[in-house]
Motif scaffolding. Structure first.
Motif, PDB file in Angstrom:
ATOM      1  N   VAL A  66      48.991  24.551  40.869  1.00 16.92           N
ATOM      2  CA  VAL A  66      48.677  25.978  41.044  1.00 16.92           C
ATOM      3  C   VAL A  66      47.405  26.037  41.879  1.00 16.92           C
ATOM      4  N   TRP A  67      47.388  26.913  42.866  1.00 16.15           N
ATOM      5  CA  TRP A  67      46.314  26.909  43.863  1.00 16.15           C
ATOM      6  C   TRP A  67      44.949  27.246  43.272  1.00 16.15           C
ATOM      7  N   GLN A  68      44.917  28.268  42.430  1.00 19.81           N
ATOM      8  CA  GLN A  68      43.634  28.651  41.822  1.00 19.81           C
ATOM      9  C   GLN A  68      43.892  29.335  40.489  1.00 19.81           C
ATOM     10  N   TYR A  69      43.120  29.003  39.481  1.00 20.66           N
ATOM     11  CA  TYR A  69      43.275  29.659  38.183  1.00 20.66           C
ATOM     12  C   TYR A  69      41.921  29.734  37.497  1.00 20.66           C
ATOM     13  N   GLN A 111      39.782  22.970  42.699  1.00 25.50           N
ATOM     14  CA  GLN A 111      40.300  24.223  43.254  1.00 25.50           C
ATOM     15  C   GLN A 111      39.162  25.002  43.911  1.00 25.50           C
ATOM     16  N   PRO A 112      39.516  25.930  44.809  1.00 33.24           N
ATOM     17  CA  PRO A 112      38.440  26.689  45.458  1.00 33.24           C
ATOM     18  C   PRO A 112      37.598  27.433  44.433  1.00 33.24           C
ATOM     19  N   PHE A 113      36.310  27.513  44.701  1.00 36.54           N
ATOM     20  CA  PHE A 113      35.388  28.153  43.759  1.00 36.54           C
ATOM     21  C   PHE A 113      34.408  28.987  44.583  1.00 36.54           C
ATOM     22  N   PRO A 114      34.259  30.272  44.275  1.00 38.62           N
ATOM     23  CA  PRO A 114      33.398  31.107  45.125  1.00 38.62           C
ATOM     24  C   PRO A 114      31.932  30.690  45.057  1.00 38.62           C
ATOM     25  N   GLY A 115      31.209  30.874  46.149  1.00 35.28           N
ATOM     26  CA  GLY A 115      29.777  30.549  46.192  1.00 35.28           C
ATOM     27  C   GLY A 115      29.007  31.183  45.032  1.00 35.28           C
ATOM     28  N   PRO A 116      29.233  32.498  44.748  1.00 35.83           N
ATOM     29  CA  PRO A 116      28.502  33.124  43.635  1.00 35.83           C
ATOM     30  C   PRO A 116      29.029  32.701  42.267  1.00 35.83           C
ATOM     31  N   GLY A 117      29.961  31.760  42.269  1.00 34.86           N
ATOM     32  CA  GLY A 117      30.411  31.120  41.041  1.00 34.86           C
ATOM     33  C   GLY A 117      30.970  32.079  40.004  1.00 34.86           C
ATOM     34  N   VAL A 166      30.837  36.303  39.755  1.00 37.62           N
ATOM     35  CA  VAL A 166      31.774  37.365  40.146  1.00 37.62           C
ATOM     36  C   VAL A 166      32.924  37.500  39.140  1.00 37.62           C
ATOM     37  N   ARG A 167      32.911  36.617  38.138  1.00 39.25           N
ATOM     38  CA  ARG A 167      33.961  36.680  37.101  1.00 39.25           C
ATOM     39  C   ARG A 167      33.402  37.241  35.800  1.00 39.25           C
ATOM     40  N   CYS A 168      32.120  37.469  35.786  1.00 44.07           N
ATOM     41  CA  CYS A 168      31.464  38.132  34.664  1.00 44.07           C
ATOM     42  C   CYS A 168      31.209  39.543  35.214  1.00 44.07           C
ATOM     43  N   THR A 196      42.658  41.819  45.035  1.00 39.93           N
ATOM     44  CA  THR A 196      42.106  40.604  45.630  1.00 39.93           C
ATOM     45  C   THR A 196      42.200  39.508  44.565  1.00 39.93           C
ATOM     46  N   VAL A 197      41.868  38.293  44.959  1.00 43.80           N
ATOM     47  CA  VAL A 197      41.911  37.184  44.002  1.00 43.80           C
ATOM     48  C   VAL A 197      40.825  37.387  42.955  1.00 43.80           C
ATOM     49  N   GLU A 198      39.599  37.539  43.402  1.00 40.93           N
ATOM     50  CA  GLU A 198      38.467  37.729  42.490  1.00 40.93           C
ATOM     51  C   GLU A 198      38.351  39.207  42.114  1.00 40.93           C
ATOM     52  N   TYR A 199      37.603  39.468  41.053  1.00 43.82           N
ATOM     53  CA  TYR A 199      37.466  40.852  40.586  1.00 43.82           C
ATOM     54  C   TYR A 199      36.295  41.578  41.236  1.00 43.82           C
ATOM     55  N   LYS A 218      24.813  41.720  43.642  1.00 43.11           N
ATOM     56  CA  LYS A 218      24.840  40.464  42.888  1.00 43.11           C
ATOM     57  C   LYS A 218      24.960  39.285  43.856  1.00 43.11           C
ATOM     58  N   ARG A 219      25.901  39.405  44.799  1.00 40.67           N
ATOM     59  CA  ARG A 219      26.107  38.333  45.790  1.00 40.67           C
ATOM     60  C   ARG A 219      24.837  38.075  46.598  1.00 40.67           C
ATOM     61  N   LYS A 220      24.194  39.174  47.030  1.00 41.33           N
ATOM     62  CA  LYS A 220      22.971  39.047  47.859  1.00 41.33           C
ATOM     63  C   LYS A 220      21.867  38.350  47.074  1.00 41.33           C
ATOM     64  N   PRO A 247      49.814  40.705  42.605  1.00 44.90           N
ATOM     65  CA  PRO A 247      49.681  39.954  43.860  1.00 44.90           C
ATOM     66  C   PRO A 247      48.539  40.512  44.725  1.00 44.90           C
ATOM     67  N   LYS A 248      48.235  39.812  45.792  1.00 47.68           N
ATOM     68  CA  LYS A 248      47.279  40.304  46.799  1.00 47.68           C
ATOM     69  C   LYS A 248      48.054  40.520  48.084  1.00 47.68           C
ATOM     70  N   PRO A 249      48.056  41.693  48.716  1.00 45.21           N
ATOM     71  CA  PRO A 249      47.575  42.946  48.167  1.00 45.21           C
ATOM     72  C   PRO A 249      48.514  43.445  47.073  1.00 45.21           C
TER      73      PRO A 249
HETATM   74  P1  XMP Z   1      39.431  37.360  47.455  1.00 42.82           P
HETATM   75  O1  XMP Z   1      38.843  37.826  46.153  1.00 42.82           O
HETATM   76  O2  XMP Z   1      38.667  37.833  48.645  1.00 42.82           O
HETATM   77  O3  XMP Z   1      39.309  35.770  47.441  1.00 42.82           O
HETATM   78  O4  XMP Z   1      40.916  37.684  47.564  1.00 42.82           O
HETATM   79  C1  XMP Z   1      39.892  34.905  48.378  1.00 42.82           C
HETATM   80  C2  XMP Z   1      39.370  33.504  48.140  1.00 42.82           C
HETATM   81  O5  XMP Z   1      37.988  33.434  48.458  1.00 42.82           O
HETATM   82  C3  XMP Z   1      37.229  33.053  47.314  1.00 42.82           C
HETATM   83  N1  XMP Z   1      36.017  33.894  47.299  1.00 42.82           N
HETATM   84  C4  XMP Z   1      34.790  33.501  47.664  1.00 42.82           C
HETATM   85  N2  XMP Z   1      34.352  32.317  48.096  1.00 42.82           N
HETATM   86  N3  XMP Z   1      32.157  33.210  48.268  1.00 42.82           N
HETATM   87  C5  XMP Z   1      33.023  32.180  48.392  1.00 42.82           C
HETATM   88  O6  XMP Z   1      32.586  31.096  48.780  1.00 42.82           O
HETATM   89  C6  XMP Z   1      32.536  34.427  47.822  1.00 42.82           C
HETATM   90  O7  XMP Z   1      31.714  35.338  47.706  1.00 42.82           O
HETATM   91  C7  XMP Z   1      33.921  34.570  47.516  1.00 42.82           C
HETATM   92  N4  XMP Z   1      34.659  35.627  47.071  1.00 42.82           N
HETATM   93  C8  XMP Z   1      35.941  35.182  46.957  1.00 42.82           C
HETATM   94  C9  XMP Z   1      38.122  33.301  46.118  1.00 42.82           C
HETATM   95  O8  XMP Z   1      37.800  32.465  45.011  1.00 42.82           O
HETATM   96  C10 XMP Z   1      39.483  33.037  46.696  1.00 42.82           C
HETATM   97  O9  XMP Z   1      39.775  31.651  46.685  1.00 42.82           O
END
Ligand code: XMP
Length: 329
Positions: free
Chosen positions: A248-251, A205-211, A214-216, A325-328, A117-119, A320-322
């Motif tokens: 809160v850092w991320q939600y 707040q931080p938001f992953p590139g694949p938006g 990765v949460r669906c 991870t933050v994302e699923y 999915k990421r690729k 918590p992590k570990p």
């Molecule tokens: P994880 O899930 O690795 O997340 O514990 C740590 C932080 O990184 C963000 N994250 C990403 N950011 N591309 C990004 O730009 C990604 O593929 C990606 N995966 C996780 C996540 O939101 C968290 O802040």
């Protein structure tokens, strides 16, 4: 000679608007000197780094900055509109908005492996960006919102330096314009504020590139993706009302690909659960959960199960992590 990728020890930490203004002036002059009468191309995601970078370059060269905003359908509710509003109205840039939602979602249909999915998301992003770039003529510069931690992490081999490695051959000769590359994240925010960017962009707040992709969890479907987007919007609204925004850092919310039974209006339902994740961290290596007030949980459960189609249950993830991870994905 000073290495341009090393922050000089004499460089003051940008903590005030006054220091930010001095930095902006300095960078505007330096961008003008570098670019001359040239044009700069920039992929504008709407995140803090690319937005501050775009605002700075726009201040220096106006509409000779071409910003490409690719809507891949995995952005949060209201984000593409905000990018278009801020950079289409408030700043003088040549903004190119690309609606590539169908292209991304069609390519992702049926794909459940997280790395694939990421690729796919990363690959199509570069394709779309390159297609837009080829339509423009005479561009030799590429703007990038690289920040200092990116440089430090790519030096240590932790993370590839932005998109440069993934760019098509004909764009690899572009000269980089990276006005915030020696700044830490908190400094980028101070500069963004001084440039007049809205708080919702500067303190995002931080938001992953694949938006939201990765949460669906699992193979993305449009209806489940909408459930992620709508529940995320409700979560953000209620966190703001509860005074937790910025604290809160991320939600965010996650909608996994399984269903459970429930009852609505006296009838059986079979629908997805919505998982709430709220975390705090300093370095993202270790993460602790934010324990939510009971009233907030009650409101979220009520609103998400009544307002979001396809959801009949709300779960809160306090791992918590570990070990998680933050994302699923
Ligand atoms: P994880 O899930 O690795 O997340 O514990 C740590 C932080 O990184 C963000 N994250 C990403 N950011 N591309 C990004 O730009 C990604 O593929 C990606 N995966 C996780 C996540 O939101 C968290 O802040």
């Amino acid at each position: 000679m000073q290495d341009p990728n090393v922050r000089p020890e004499s460089m003051k930490r940008i903590t005030t608007e006054e220091l930010a203004r001095a930095f902006i002036e300095e960078q505007v002059a330096s961008i003008r000197a570098q670019v001359g009468k040239g044009k700069v191309l920039l992929a504008l995601s709407g995140g803090v780094d690319s937005s501050v970078c775009a605002a700075l370059i726009s201040k220096a060269i106006g509409s000779r900055l071409c910003c490409v905003h690719v809507n891949h359908g995995l952005l949060r509710k209201g984000e593409p509109e905000q990018v278009c509003r801020v950079f289409g109205e408030q700043f003088d840039v040549n903004l190119i908005y690309v609606d590539a939602v169908d292209r991304f979602l069609d390519a992702l249909a049926g794909v459940s492996d997280p790395e694939r999915k990421r690729k796919i998301i990363g690959g199509i992003f570069i394709e779309v960006f390159a297609e837009e770039a080829r339509k423009l003529e005479g561009i030799k510069f590429l703007g990038q919102g690289t920040i200092y931690p990116d440089i430090l992490e790519s030096k240590d081999g932790i993370k590839a330096h932005h998109n440069v490695g993934g760019l098509p051959e004909d764009m690899k000769d572009f000269e980089l314009v990276e006005p915030v590359k020696l700044l830490y994240k908190d400094e980028v925010r101070v500069v963004g504020k001084a440039l007049g960017l809205p708080d919702s962009m500067v303190y995002r707040q931080p938001f992953p590139g694949p938006g939201l992709g990765v949460r669906c969890v699992g193979a993305i479907t449009r209806d489940r993706l909408e459930a992620v987007r709508e529940s995320d919007a409700i979560l953000r609204e209620e966190f703001a009302k509860a005074g937790l925004e910025g604290k809160v850092w991320q939600y965010f919310t996650v909608v996994p690909d399984f269903k459970s039974t429930g009852i609505k209006d006296g009838k059986r339902t079979f629908a997805w659960p919505c998982i709430i994740r709220a975390i705090n961290t300093v370095d993202v290596v270790e993460v602790t959960p934010e324990y939510l007030p009971k009233e907030l949980i009650e409101t979220l459960v009520r609103r998400i199960t009544t307002e979001v189609p396809g959801i009949n249950r709300v779960l809160v993830d306090y791992t918590p992590k570990p070990p998680a991870t933050v994302e699923y994905e």
